[in-house]
Design a protein around this motif. Structure first.
Motif, short mmCIF file in Angstrom:
data_model
loop_
_atom_site.label_atom_id
_atom_site.label_comp_id
_atom_site.label_asym_id
_atom_site.label_seq_id
_atom_site.Cartn_x
_atom_site.Cartn_y
_atom_site.Cartn_z
N HIS A 137 0.84 -1.20 0.00
CA HIS A 137 0.00 0.00 0.00
C HIS A 137 0.88 1.26 0.00
O HIS A 137 0.58 2.24 -0.70
CB HIS A 137 -0.93 0.00 1.21
CG HIS A 137 -1.91 1.13 1.23
ND1 HIS A 137 -1.58 2.39 1.69
CD2 HIS A 137 -3.20 1.20 0.82
CE1 HIS A 137 -2.63 3.18 1.57
NE2 HIS A 137 -3.62 2.48 1.04
N GLU A 138 1.96 1.23 0.76
CA GLU A 138 2.87 2.38 0.80
C GLU A 138 3.49 2.64 -0.57
O GLU A 138 3.56 3.79 -1.03
CB GLU A 138 3.96 2.14 1.84
CG GLU A 138 3.46 2.08 3.27
CD GLU A 138 4.60 1.81 4.24
OE1 GLU A 138 5.77 1.84 3.79
OE2 GLU A 138 4.32 1.58 5.42
N HIS A 139 3.95 1.57 -1.22
CA HIS A 139 4.61 1.74 -2.52
C HIS A 139 3.62 2.22 -3.59
O HIS A 139 3.97 3.08 -4.42
CB HIS A 139 5.25 0.43 -2.96
CG HIS A 139 6.40 -0.01 -2.11
ND1 HIS A 139 7.46 0.82 -1.82
CD2 HIS A 139 6.67 -1.19 -1.48
CE1 HIS A 139 8.33 0.18 -1.06
NE2 HIS A 139 7.86 -1.04 -0.84
N VAL A 140 2.42 1.66 -3.58
CA VAL A 140 1.44 2.06 -4.58
C VAL A 140 0.97 3.49 -4.32
O VAL A 140 0.73 4.26 -5.25
CB VAL A 140 0.25 1.08 -4.61
CG1 VAL A 140 -0.81 1.53 -5.61
CG2 VAL A 140 0.73 -0.33 -4.97
N SER A 141 0.85 3.87 -3.06
CA SER A 141 0.50 5.25 -2.72
C SER A 141 1.56 6.21 -3.24
O SER A 141 1.24 7.29 -3.76
CB SER A 141 0.36 5.41 -1.20
OG SER A 141 -0.76 4.72 -0.71
N ASP A 142 2.83 5.83 -3.09
CA ASP A 142 3.91 6.68 -3.59
C ASP A 142 3.84 6.81 -5.12
O ASP A 142 4.10 7.89 -5.68
CB ASP A 142 5.27 6.10 -3.19
CG ASP A 142 5.55 6.22 -1.70
OD1 ASP A 142 4.88 7.04 -1.04
OD2 ASP A 142 6.42 5.48 -1.20
N PHE A 143 3.50 5.71 -5.79
CA PHE A 143 3.35 5.72 -7.25
C PHE A 143 2.25 6.69 -7.67
O PHE A 143 2.45 7.57 -8.51
CB PHE A 143 3.04 4.30 -7.73
CG PHE A 143 2.60 4.21 -9.16
CD1 PHE A 143 3.49 4.47 -10.20
CD2 PHE A 143 1.31 3.85 -9.47
CE1 PHE A 143 3.09 4.37 -11.52
CE2 PHE A 143 0.89 3.74 -10.79
CZ PHE A 143 1.78 4.00 -11.83
N TYR A 144 1.08 6.57 -7.05
CA TYR A 144 -0.01 7.50 -7.36
C TYR A 144 0.34 8.92 -6.92
O TYR A 144 -0.11 9.90 -7.52
CB TYR A 144 -1.30 7.06 -6.67
CG TYR A 144 -2.05 5.96 -7.37
CD1 TYR A 144 -2.51 6.13 -8.67
CD2 TYR A 144 -2.35 4.77 -6.71
CE1 TYR A 144 -3.22 5.12 -9.32
CE2 TYR A 144 -3.07 3.76 -7.35
CZ TYR A 144 -3.51 3.95 -8.65
OH TYR A 144 -4.21 2.96 -9.28
N GLY A 145 1.16 9.03 -5.87
CA GLY A 145 1.53 10.33 -5.35
C GLY A 145 2.37 11.17 -6.30
O GLY A 145 2.54 12.37 -6.08
N THR A 146 2.89 10.55 -7.37
CA THR A 146 3.63 11.33 -8.36
C THR A 146 2.70 12.17 -9.23
O THR A 146 3.17 13.03 -9.99
CB THR A 146 4.45 10.40 -9.28
OG1 THR A 146 3.57 9.53 -10.00
CG2 THR A 146 5.45 9.58 -8.47
N ALA A 147 1.38 11.92 -9.12
CA ALA A 147 0.43 12.66 -9.95
C ALA A 147 -0.73 13.27 -9.16
O ALA A 147 -1.36 14.20 -9.62
CB ALA A 147 -0.14 11.77 -11.05
N PHE A 148 -1.00 12.73 -7.96
CA PHE A 148 -2.17 13.16 -7.21
C PHE A 148 -1.80 13.61 -5.81
O PHE A 148 -0.73 13.27 -5.29
CB PHE A 148 -3.20 12.03 -7.15
CG PHE A 148 -3.58 11.48 -8.49
CD1 PHE A 148 -4.36 12.23 -9.37
CD2 PHE A 148 -3.16 10.22 -8.90
CE1 PHE A 148 -4.69 11.74 -10.62
CE2 PHE A 148 -3.50 9.72 -10.14
CZ PHE A 148 -4.27 10.49 -11.01
N GLU A 149 -2.73 14.33 -5.19
CA GLU A 149 -2.54 14.76 -3.82
C GLU A 149 -2.48 13.54 -2.90
O GLU A 149 -3.04 12.48 -3.23
CB GLU A 149 -3.69 15.68 -3.38
CG GLU A 149 -3.72 17.02 -4.12
CD GLU A 149 -2.47 17.83 -3.86
OE1 GLU A 149 -1.99 17.82 -2.70
OE2 GLU A 149 -1.97 18.46 -4.81
N PRO A 150 -1.80 13.65 -1.74
CA PRO A 150 -1.62 12.49 -0.85
C PRO A 150 -2.90 11.75 -0.49
O PRO A 150 -2.92 10.51 -0.51
CB PRO A 150 -0.96 13.10 0.39
CG PRO A 150 -0.22 14.29 -0.14
CD PRO A 150 -1.07 14.85 -1.25
N ASP A 151 -3.97 12.46 -0.15
CA ASP A 151 -5.22 11.78 0.21
C ASP A 151 -5.78 10.98 -0.96
O ASP A 151 -6.27 9.86 -0.79
CB ASP A 151 -6.26 12.80 0.69
CG ASP A 151 -5.95 13.34 2.08
OD1 ASP A 151 -5.08 12.74 2.76
OD2 ASP A 151 -6.55 14.34 2.48
#
Length: 209
Positions: A137-151
């Motif tokens: 979950h942490e790694h995938v969140s970081d991946f999405y975090g390159t384009a979207f806000e943290p929440d």
């Protein structure tokens, strides 16, 4: 003296790795209950005291096996996501690789093993969760975090992982010949139904080549 100590430590590490390798095969092929420390000791050879000097109980050895398998899985998937930025193409490639790795023989057997033994050994479930889904979950969140806000990145990660792990559970009871075709269709369907907030870096599925 220092060289001799280093050599002993290296041999100890190698011996432990060999024990975990043999135990992995025993646990995955026979399950927890049918695997004994004596059987593992007989296969690796030498004194049974050597095995007990590395692992004080079968529970401890089982935990080491789970930790090793999950560690390999997480490392391979994490390496794929490192330095990757969000795009529809990268997302699809990741999801396909993630699903393929979850469905390979060791991962599938481990999943069944943890489910089967988890009620009896809750610490194994905790270990599986921490090294598997929670870390992913942490790694995938970081991946999405390159384009979207943290929440939003955390929301997308939670939905993505829940969907693909649920689909993996479905595939484990489906006829084997359905796995490849259904997996590809699932990835396409999942991506097309995810809601991506407006973002300059984000492509809509229809824009992907």
């Amino acid at each position: 003296m220092i060289e001799a100590t280093s050599k002993r430590e290296l041999n100890k590490v190698r011996r432990r790795a060999m024990i975990v390798e043999v135990a992995t095969r025993w646990f995955l092929e026979n399950g927890y209950a049918a695997t004994s420390m004596s059987a593992i000791a007989d296969e690796i050879g030498g004194s049974k005291a050597t095995l007990w000097s590395h692992f004080a109980s079968k529970d401890e050895l089982f935990a080491a096996v789970v930790d090793e398998l999950i560690g390999r899985f997480s490392e391979e998937i994490s390496e794929f996501l490192i330095n990757q930025t969000f795009s529809i193409t990268n997302l699809k490639n990741f999801l396909q690789r993630f699903l393929d790795r979850m469905m390979d023989d060791p991962s599938a057997r481990l999943f069944r093993l943890v489910l089967g033994e988890g009620e009896r050994f809750p610490e194994i479930q905790d270990l599986y969760w921490e090294r598997g889904p929670a870390t992913m979950h942490e790694h995938v969140s970081d991946f999405y975090g390159t384009a979207f806000e943290p929440d939003e990145a955390r929301r997308l990660a939670r939905v993505t992982i829940a969907a693909i792990t649920g689909f993996r559970a479905q595939l484990l009871i489906a006829p084997p010949d359905l796995m490849q075709s259904e997996a590809k269709l699932f990835v396409e369907s999942l991506v097309s139904h995810l809601h991506f907030p407006a973002c300059e870096k984000a492509q809509r599925p229809s824009d992907a080549s």
